[in-house]
Design an enzyme around this catalytic site. Structure first.
Site, PDB file in Angstrom:
ATOM      1  N   ARG A  47       0.808  -1.223   0.000  1.00  0.00           N
ATOM      2  CA  ARG A  47       0.000   0.000   0.000  1.00  0.00           C
ATOM      3  C   ARG A  47       0.841   1.273   0.000  1.00  0.00           C
ATOM      4  O   ARG A  47       0.386   2.321  -0.451  1.00  0.00           O
ATOM      5  CB  ARG A  47      -0.944  -0.004   1.203  1.00  0.00           C
ATOM      6  CG  ARG A  47      -2.050  -1.037   1.038  1.00  0.00           C
ATOM      7  CD  ARG A  47      -3.187  -0.768   1.972  1.00  0.00           C
ATOM      8  NE  ARG A  47      -4.297  -1.667   1.713  1.00  0.00           N
ATOM      9  CZ  ARG A  47      -5.388  -1.719   2.447  1.00  0.00           C
ATOM     10  NH1 ARG A  47      -5.527  -0.921   3.490  1.00  0.00           N
ATOM     11  NH2 ARG A  47      -6.360  -2.557   2.153  1.00  0.00           N
ATOM     12  N   ASP A 149     -14.850  11.709   8.620  1.00  0.00           N
ATOM     13  CA  ASP A 149     -13.871  10.663   8.348  1.00  0.00           C
ATOM     14  C   ASP A 149     -12.499  11.288   8.597  1.00  0.00           C
ATOM     15  O   ASP A 149     -12.369  12.521   8.617  1.00  0.00           O
ATOM     16  CB  ASP A 149     -13.965  10.177   6.892  1.00  0.00           C
ATOM     17  CG  ASP A 149     -13.315   8.815   6.691  1.00  0.00           C
ATOM     18  OD1 ASP A 149     -14.036   7.798   6.652  1.00  0.00           O
ATOM     19  OD2 ASP A 149     -12.063   8.759   6.600  1.00  0.00           O
TER      20      ASP A 149
HETATM   21  C1  LIG Z   1     -14.282   0.535   5.769  1.00  0.00           C
HETATM   22  S1  LIG Z   1     -14.615   2.230   5.819  1.00  0.00           S
HETATM   23  C2  LIG Z   1     -16.234   2.235   6.573  1.00  0.00           C
HETATM   24  C3  LIG Z   1     -17.233   3.060   5.792  1.00  0.00           C
HETATM   25  C4  LIG Z   1     -18.678   2.963   6.293  1.00  0.00           C
HETATM   26  N1  LIG Z   1     -18.810   3.367   7.654  1.00  0.00           N
HETATM   27  C5  LIG Z   1     -19.208   1.565   6.099  1.00  0.00           C
HETATM   28  O1  LIG Z   1     -19.425   0.839   7.069  1.00  0.00           O
HETATM   29  O2  LIG Z   1     -19.437   1.176   4.950  1.00  0.00           O
HETATM   30  C6  LIG Z   1     -13.556   2.756   7.145  1.00  0.00           C
HETATM   31  C7  LIG Z   1     -13.318   4.256   7.178  1.00  0.00           C
HETATM   32  O3  LIG Z   1     -12.753   4.590   8.444  1.00  0.00           O
HETATM   33  C8  LIG Z   1     -11.886   5.678   8.261  1.00  0.00           C
HETATM   34  N2  LIG Z   1     -11.000   5.756   9.432  1.00  0.00           N
HETATM   35  C9  LIG Z   1      -9.960   4.949   9.756  1.00  0.00           C
HETATM   36  N3  LIG Z   1      -9.416   5.347  10.902  1.00  0.00           N
HETATM   37  C10 LIG Z   1     -10.114   6.419  11.331  1.00  0.00           C
HETATM   38  C11 LIG Z   1     -10.020   7.278  12.463  1.00  0.00           C
HETATM   39  N4  LIG Z   1      -9.063   7.108  13.394  1.00  0.00           N
HETATM   40  N5  LIG Z   1     -10.906   8.283  12.583  1.00  0.00           N
HETATM   41  C12 LIG Z   1     -11.863   8.458  11.645  1.00  0.00           C
HETATM   42  N6  LIG Z   1     -12.008   7.699  10.554  1.00  0.00           N
HETATM   43  C13 LIG Z   1     -11.135   6.686  10.393  1.00  0.00           C
HETATM   44  C14 LIG Z   1     -11.189   5.379   6.952  1.00  0.00           C
HETATM   45  O4  LIG Z   1     -10.637   6.537   6.375  1.00  0.00           O
HETATM   46  C15 LIG Z   1     -12.333   4.760   6.141  1.00  0.00           C
HETATM   47  O5  LIG Z   1     -12.943   5.719   5.338  1.00  0.00           O
END
Ligand SMILES: C[S@@+](CC[C@H](N)C(=O)[O-])C[C@H]1O[C@@H](n2cnc3c(N)ncnc32)[C@H](O)[C@@H]1O
Length: 286
Positions: A47, A149
Site C-alpha cells: 500500500r 472521516d
Molecule cells: C471501511 S470504511 C467504513 C465506511 C462505512 N462506515 C461503512 O461501514 O461502509 C472505514 C473508514 O474509516 C476511516 N478511518 C480509519 N481510521 C479512522 C479514524 N481514526 N478516525 C476516523 N475515521 C477513520 C477510513 O478513512 C475509512 O474511510
C-alpha cells in the site's frame, strides 16, 4: 548499455525491513489507531510502495523520516489514506437500515430536527443511504447529518456525491429518480441532488482524538472502522461516542465488530445495535 526503466527503479527500492515495519506500525497506531498486527508487512509494503516511489525516496526509512519531519501533515495524511480501508456501499448491512426505519425513525419522528452522525463515512454511501431513508420516511422534516472521516480524500469524494453507475446498482429505482440526477444518456453516473447535499455537513474527524464538538446526536452510525482498532482504542472510541449520543440514542456498529469484548455502558439491542440507556423516559421521542 541498458537504459534505466521504471521496473529497475522499482527494484531499486529496498524491501520493507522489520525495523521499518515497526516504525510505520507505531506511527499508524499513534496517529489514527490502526492496529497493524505482525503478518501485515506485505500489505503495508504494497500500500505504501507507490507513495515511496512517487516521492523519490530510496527506502521506506527515508519515507518514514519525511512523514515525521513534515510539519504540514500532508505526508501523514497521504500515509493514512494509503493504509486505511475505504470499502463501503449503499445500503451496506441492510438489517441496520430496516431497524432504523421501522424502530428508530418512529421514535424520533416528532422531533423538530432529526440529527444523525455518520462517523467514518468513507466515500459517503452510508451518508446518502441515511439521507434517502430520512427523507422518504419524514418528508418535509428538518434533517441534519454530520458526516466525518479521517481521510480528506474520502471526504472530498463523499461531498462531491457523484457515483459511477456500477456503485448505484443496489439503489432502489425510486431513490435514484427522487434523490439523484443522472449524468449521461444512458446514465454513466448519478449525483446526489443539491437538496439532499444541503442536509449534510462534512468534517474531518479523527475518532481516536478528542472530538471537536460537544454535540449529542440521536443516532450514530460508526461502522467498520473499529475493526481496525485494538481493544483499548475501541473502548476509548466507544466511550467518546457514548458521550455524543443522547440518552436513549442509538449506536450502530459494523456486524463484524460486536462490542462483546469491549467494556461500555451501552445497552445491547440486537446484533451491532446499542442504545444509550442513561435516560429511558418518554422525552427522547419529543
Ligand atoms: C471501511 S470504511 C467504513 C465506511 C462505512 N462506515 C461503512 O461501514 O461502509 C472505514 C473508514 O474509516 C476511516 N478511518 C480509519 N481510521 C479512522 C479514524 N481514526 N478516525 C476516523 N475515521 C477513520 C477510513 O478513512 C475509512 O474511510
Amino acid at each position: 548499455m541498458t537504459q534505466p526503466t521504471e521496473l529497475t527503479e522499482w527494484d531499486a527500492l529496498r524491501p520493507l525491513s522489520p525495523h521499518e515495519f515497526e516504525q510505520i506500525r507505531k506511527l499508524a497506531y499513534q496517529t489514527f489507531g490502526l492496529d497493524l498486527k505482525t503478518g501485515k508487512e506485505e500489505l503495508v509494503s504494497a500500500r505504501l510502495r507507490k507513495l515511496v516511489r512517487n516521492g523519490g525516496f530510496r527506502s521506506f526509512q527515508d519515507y518514514y523520516r519525511h512523514i515525521v519531519e513534515d510539519k504540514t501533515g500532508v505526508a501523514l495524511a497521504g500515509m493514512i489514506d494509503a493504509l486505511a480501508t475505504n470499502h463501503t456501499a449503499f445500503l451496506r448491512e441492510p438489517d441496520h437500515f430496516r431497524f432504523f426505519r421501522s424502530e428508530v425513525l418512529p421514535q424520533i419522528a416528532g422531533r423538530e430536527t432529526v440529527e444523525t452522525w455518520s462517523a467514518a463515512c468513507s466515500t459517503g454511501e452510508e451518508v446518502w443511504t441515511l439521507a434517502c431513508l430520512l427523507n422518504e420516511a419524514l418528508p418535509g422534516r428538518r434533517v441534519r447529518i454530520v458526516a466525518t472521516d479521517i481521510s480528506n480524500k474520502a471526504l472530498r469524494f463523499a461531498s462531491t456525491a457523484c457515483y459511477p453507475l456500477e456503485r448505484c446498482r443496489d439503489l432502489p429505482p425510486a431513490w435514484l429518480s427522487r434523490y439523484f440526477v443522472a449524468d449521461g444518456r444512458p446514465a454513466q453516473s448519478y449525483r446526489v441532488t443539491d437538496a439532499l447535499r444541503a442536509q449534510v455537513q462534512f468534517q474531518r474527524v479523527n475518532l481516536v482524538e478528542r472530538l471537536p464538538w460537544p454535540h449529542r446526536f440521536q443516532v450514530i452510525f460508526c461502522r467498520n472502522v473499529m475493526i481496525y482498532f485494538d481493544r483499548t482504542t475501541q473502548e476509548r472510541v466507544v466511550r467518546q461516542l457514548t458521550e455524543h449520543l443522547e440518552p436513549g440514542g442509538y449506536l450502530f456498529v459494523g456486524h463484524a465488530e460486536s462490542l462483546t469484548r469491549v467494556s461500555h455502558g451501552l445497552e445491547y439491542v440486537q446484533p451491532a445495535i446499542y442504545r444509550n440507556p442513561s435516560k429511558r423516559d418518554h422525552s427522547w421521542t419529543k
